[in-house]
Design an enzyme around this catalytic site. Structure first.
Site, short mmCIF file in Angstrom:
data_model
loop_
_atom_site.label_atom_id
_atom_site.label_comp_id
_atom_site.label_asym_id
_atom_site.label_seq_id
_atom_site.Cartn_x
_atom_site.Cartn_y
_atom_site.Cartn_z
N MET A 117 0.85 -1.20 0.00
CA MET A 117 0.00 0.00 0.00
C MET A 117 0.88 1.24 0.00
O MET A 117 1.69 1.43 0.91
CB MET A 117 -0.89 0.00 1.25
CG MET A 117 -1.91 -1.10 1.28
SD MET A 117 -2.85 -1.12 2.84
CE MET A 117 -1.66 -1.89 3.92
N ILE A 202 -3.58 0.43 8.93
CA ILE A 202 -2.14 0.69 9.07
C ILE A 202 -1.87 2.10 8.57
O ILE A 202 -2.26 2.46 7.46
CB ILE A 202 -1.29 -0.32 8.27
CG1 ILE A 202 -1.75 -1.75 8.51
CG2 ILE A 202 0.18 -0.18 8.64
CD1 ILE A 202 -0.99 -2.79 7.72
N GLY A 205 1.60 3.99 4.76
CA GLY A 205 2.44 3.15 3.94
C GLY A 205 2.79 1.82 4.59
O GLY A 205 3.35 1.80 5.67
N SER A 206 2.49 0.70 3.95
CA SER A 206 2.66 -0.58 4.60
C SER A 206 2.30 -1.70 3.62
O SER A 206 2.16 -1.46 2.43
CB SER A 206 1.77 -0.66 5.84
OG SER A 206 0.50 -0.10 5.57
N ARG A 207 2.12 -2.93 4.16
CA ARG A 207 1.72 -4.03 3.30
C ARG A 207 0.94 -5.06 4.10
O ARG A 207 1.00 -5.09 5.33
CB ARG A 207 2.92 -4.68 2.62
CG ARG A 207 3.72 -5.60 3.49
CD ARG A 207 5.00 -6.02 2.81
NE ARG A 207 5.05 -7.44 2.48
CZ ARG A 207 6.09 -8.02 1.90
NH1 ARG A 207 7.14 -7.31 1.56
NH2 ARG A 207 6.07 -9.31 1.64
#
Length: 237
Positions: A117, A202, A205-207
């Site tokens: 993301m 989250i 910014g993340s996954r």
């Protein structure tokens, strides 16, 4: 394993709201920006700093507003068998589809599908399947860039194992990134969970990784854009 082309993309509702995780931040930051802008306009002789401030910080605030948007989506359950369907838990881009040795919980090979993301994606996370939450475990760790392979092992993360209605255990992992410093998880052990419900959030910014049994029919491809609670990731056997 060669992934198959994406299956159906389910229609989403057009309504959009602001996620409650960002309400206080957006309100307080807007008040602060207005106060600082008024001081610059009222007490600084030149109007140039005021306009520069308005353009720069107004843009930053609009990016934050876009980040915390939360579309209201409904998965068209009458079109597919939800006992076997795995839906994308997040908006973003597919960065990993590979067989890995999952030694933390399952101690067997699993197919890992990872969604990255960016700052401009919706950051709400949805449950990828209907079922019951079997386990929730948070792990502190590093903050590597979320698209790197080692992020799934070394970064701060929350693991959620869900037992589907068909009796299959899948692992959904929220992974923090270089910018993301807070993982919020709503899943509770022992509770029933359903597609359309939020798993967590989250920030910045993340996954999200999903670990599926070997033999699962993967419906997405590398680099493909996903829409949370809409794009079908896979069909369980």
């Amino acid at each position: 394993m060669v992934p198959k082309p994406m299956g159906k993309r389910i229609k989403k509702l057009k309504k959009i709201r602001i996620h409650h995780e960002g309400t206080e931040l957006l309100i307080y930051s807007a008040l602060l920006l207005i106060a600082v802008g008024f001081v610059l306009w009222r007490y600084v002789p030149s109007h140039i700093p005021f306009y520069v401030f308005t353009a720069l910080f107004g843009t930053v605030w609009c990016i934050a507003l876009n980040f915390f948007r939360c579309p209201i989506r409904k998965f068209a359950e009458d079109e597919v068998d939800t006992t076997m369907t795995v839906v994308a838990p997040a908006d973003g881009k597919i960065v990993v589809i590979e067989e890995v040795e999952e030694d933390k919980y399952f101690h067997e090979k699993r197919i890992m599908v990872s969604i990255f993301m960016s700052l401009f994606n919706v950051h709400a996370n949805w449950f990828p399947v209907d079922g019951k939450v079997k386990m929730v475990h948070h792990q502190n760790g590093a903050f590597h860039k979320a698209w790197l392979p080692k992020a799934s092992d070394e970064n701060e993360m929350t693991d959620i194992i869900i037992t589907t209605q068909g009796g299959v255990d899948i692992l959904c992992r929220q992974v923090a990134g270089a910018v993301a410093r807070r993982i919020v998880t709503y899943a509770k052990e022992g509770e029933d969970c359903f597609i359309d419900e939020h798993l967590g959030f989250i920030k910045f910014g993340s996954r999200v990784d999903v670990f599926l049994p070997v033999g699962t029919d993967i419906k997405v491809t590398m680099g493909q854009a996903t829409t949370g609670n809409q794009t079908i990731l896979a069909e369980l056997k």
